[in-house]
Motif scaffolding. Structure first.
Motif: not given
Length: 524
Positions: A245-261
């Motif tokens: 979800p586009t609105a949650d990208l920033a939060k996921l990027k900052a969350n150390p529990k997850f990786t974004l590609e």
């Protein structure tokens, strides 16, 4: 006795340490959250990305495509043009189907014939096989395919036809595939279960000819709504999700529990516009009365609608930066992309003038249709474009539908203006399918919902496809695109940026084709 006891004690300690260091004995399982529904497991029934992506786990093609869009050996180890109209494919030896039988040339020939037998397909694969006028097995591991005229991109076509077991599929129906009875492939996973609208479960194929998957079990869970899909990742119910979800990208990027590609994909989002000389089903006057004449058949009206769309605002706000404004049918970097084509400038006043010139100074009524569970923010895209159209006097309504219903209706011409996303590795391929004059015997125009037709465009696309000179082929494709888009054959909106989010400890190579392949997910 003491020495013996001591040895036993040391042995027990060593065994304990080894047990602690050893990997868990429980089977490794990967759970993936899919953003689009898988409507069929028959690999030749419906040519849409969700079905193709899933089928790639169970079946292989002669030619594979790597993460960057490059053709690489698959079930064929090599291919060559024997002459201008003959291609030869050397098959990989020792490949086993899931039932243990060996894959041979007979299975390949059967698989190439099968798409044409599925006459009820709402999105056939025949555009990839119709160029073949003759085929033969030179020996069990060599296939020759003959075309009526020179045809350079046949190896690319062969990356789209899955090879099935002739023995398992010879008398099988699409429902036999959906039930699992005919699901016998050579892919990295074997079929376990299919709960329509919910999940597809698979187990590792230990006899796979290629790199072995890291997972004993895979569950591809269908979660088409963005919020529940993200919630499943955050709760640990799935390990990886696509179409974040586009609105949650920033939060996921900052969350150390997850990786974004992330990766700019091959997919272009655009509008098909009904260009038939008929009463268009969802065009009215401003009062809602059907119009006998179809205004969308006028290129000036289509250009006016294109000028009415603020693509910069659309990509920045509606897409929240996960898109690039589009001027082409194919994405930048794709073979045949035309750099000379410019993104249509936002010009609402110019749009109003064009409507007046076309005889619609007060506008008209129009209903926009699109899916609500297929592309990134698809429902919001339709609503945003409706607002843009309303500003130039087109009274616009919106109706969005689930993908399974939407595609069937759109393909049969039930809509006046319909949203579609398309990805391809070559512009001439996309042009043939999307704006080529529809022809059931050749497979052209199978996704040309607007029924656009221009003999000059067709001729240029044919020249591109028949050229074995890459430079000439690309030039023909660019010229064809220039003509079609000048006539507003379709209205391009944007190119998607694909995204995947996964729990830390996993790695996935973002693919230009947006596909999510469980066998390419690896523990770090």
């Amino acid at each position: 006795m003491r020495r013996t006891a001591r040895r036993i004690g040391i042995a027990l300690i060593a065994a304990s340490l080894l047990a602690m260091a050893a990997p868990a004995s429980t089977a490794a399982e990967l759970k993936v959250g899919l953003a689009a529904d898988v409507s069929s497991l028959d690999p030749h029934y419906l040519n849409i990305a969700p079905n193709i992506s899933l089928a790639s786990h169970l079946f292989d093609t002669l030619v594979l495509v790597d993460a960057g869009g490059k053709l690489v050996p698959g079930l064929a180890t090599s291919w060559r043009a024997v002459d201008d109209t003959t291609w030869e494919f050397k098959l990989r030896r020792g490949v086993k189907f899931h039932d243990g039988s060996e894959m041979t040339a007979d299975d390949v020939l059967f698989s190439l014939d099968r798409p044409a037998t599925l006459t009820a397909s709402p999105g056939p694969f025949t555009s990839y096989t119709r160029q073949i006028v003759a085929k033969k097995a030179v020996d069990p591991y060599t296939v020759q395919l003959k075309t009526a005229s020179p045809y350079g991109p046949l190896p690319l076509d062969m990356s789209s036809i899955f090879i099935v077991s002739k023995k398992a599929a010879q008398n099988a129906t699409t429902e036999d595939f959906n039930s699992g009875r005919a699901l016998v492939g050579t892919g990295p996973f074997k079929f376990a279960a299919f709960a329509r609208g919910d999940r597809v479960d698979m187990t590792r194929n230990d006899q796979y000819w290629g790199d072995k998957p890291a997972w004993d079990k895979v569950s591809m869970r269908i979660i088409t709504a963005s919020a529940p899909r993200l919630a499943a990742l955050l709760a640990g119910d799935v390990d990886l999700i696509e179409t974040v979800p586009t609105a949650d990208l920033a939060k996921l990027k900052a969350n150390p529990k997850f990786t974004l590609e992330q990766r700019t994909s091959w997919r272009t989002i655009f509008w098909h516009v009904d260009q038939q000389a008929r009463r268009s089903p969802f065009v009215t006057d401003r009062a809602g009365k059907p119009l006998d004449k179809n205004p969308l058949a006028d290129a000036r009206v289509r250009l006016a609608m294109s000028k009415a769309i603020d693509r910069k605002a659309l990509t920045a706000r509606t897409m929240e930066g996960l898109a690039l404004p589009a001027s082409n049918i194919v994405a930048p970097g794709i073979f045949g992309y035309n750099d000379a084509l410019q993104v249509e400038a936002y010009d609402p006043e110019g749009a109003k003038k064009l409507l007046a010139e076309a005889g619609y100074p007060d506008g008209f009524g129009l209903t926009l249709h699109g899916p609500n569970n297929r592309y990134i923010n698809d429902e919001r895209i339709v609503q945003t474009v409706a607002q843009f159209f309303s500003r130039i006097g087109i009274v616009t309504k919106v109706q969005t539908l689930p993908l399974s219903v939407y595609f069937t209706k759109a393909r049969t011409g039930e809509f006046s203006m319909a949203l579609l996303g398309w990805g391809t590795l070559a512009a001439d391929f996309g042009l043939r399918t999307l704006v080529g004059t529809p022809n059931a015997s050749t497979g052209w125009g199978t996704w040309n919902w607007g029924r656009y037709s221009n003999p000059k465009v067709d001729e240029l696309v044919k020249s591109a496809l028949s050229s074995v000179d890459a430079g000439k082929r690309e030039a023909y494709a660019r010229d064809a695109a220039a003509i079609a888009l000048k006539e507003v054959a379709v209205i391009p909106l944007h190119h998607q940026v694909a995204s995947w989010a996964m729990r830390r400890g996993l790695a996935y190579p973002g693919r230009v084709d947006e596909f999510t392949f469980a066998h390419q997910v690896r523990p770090q």
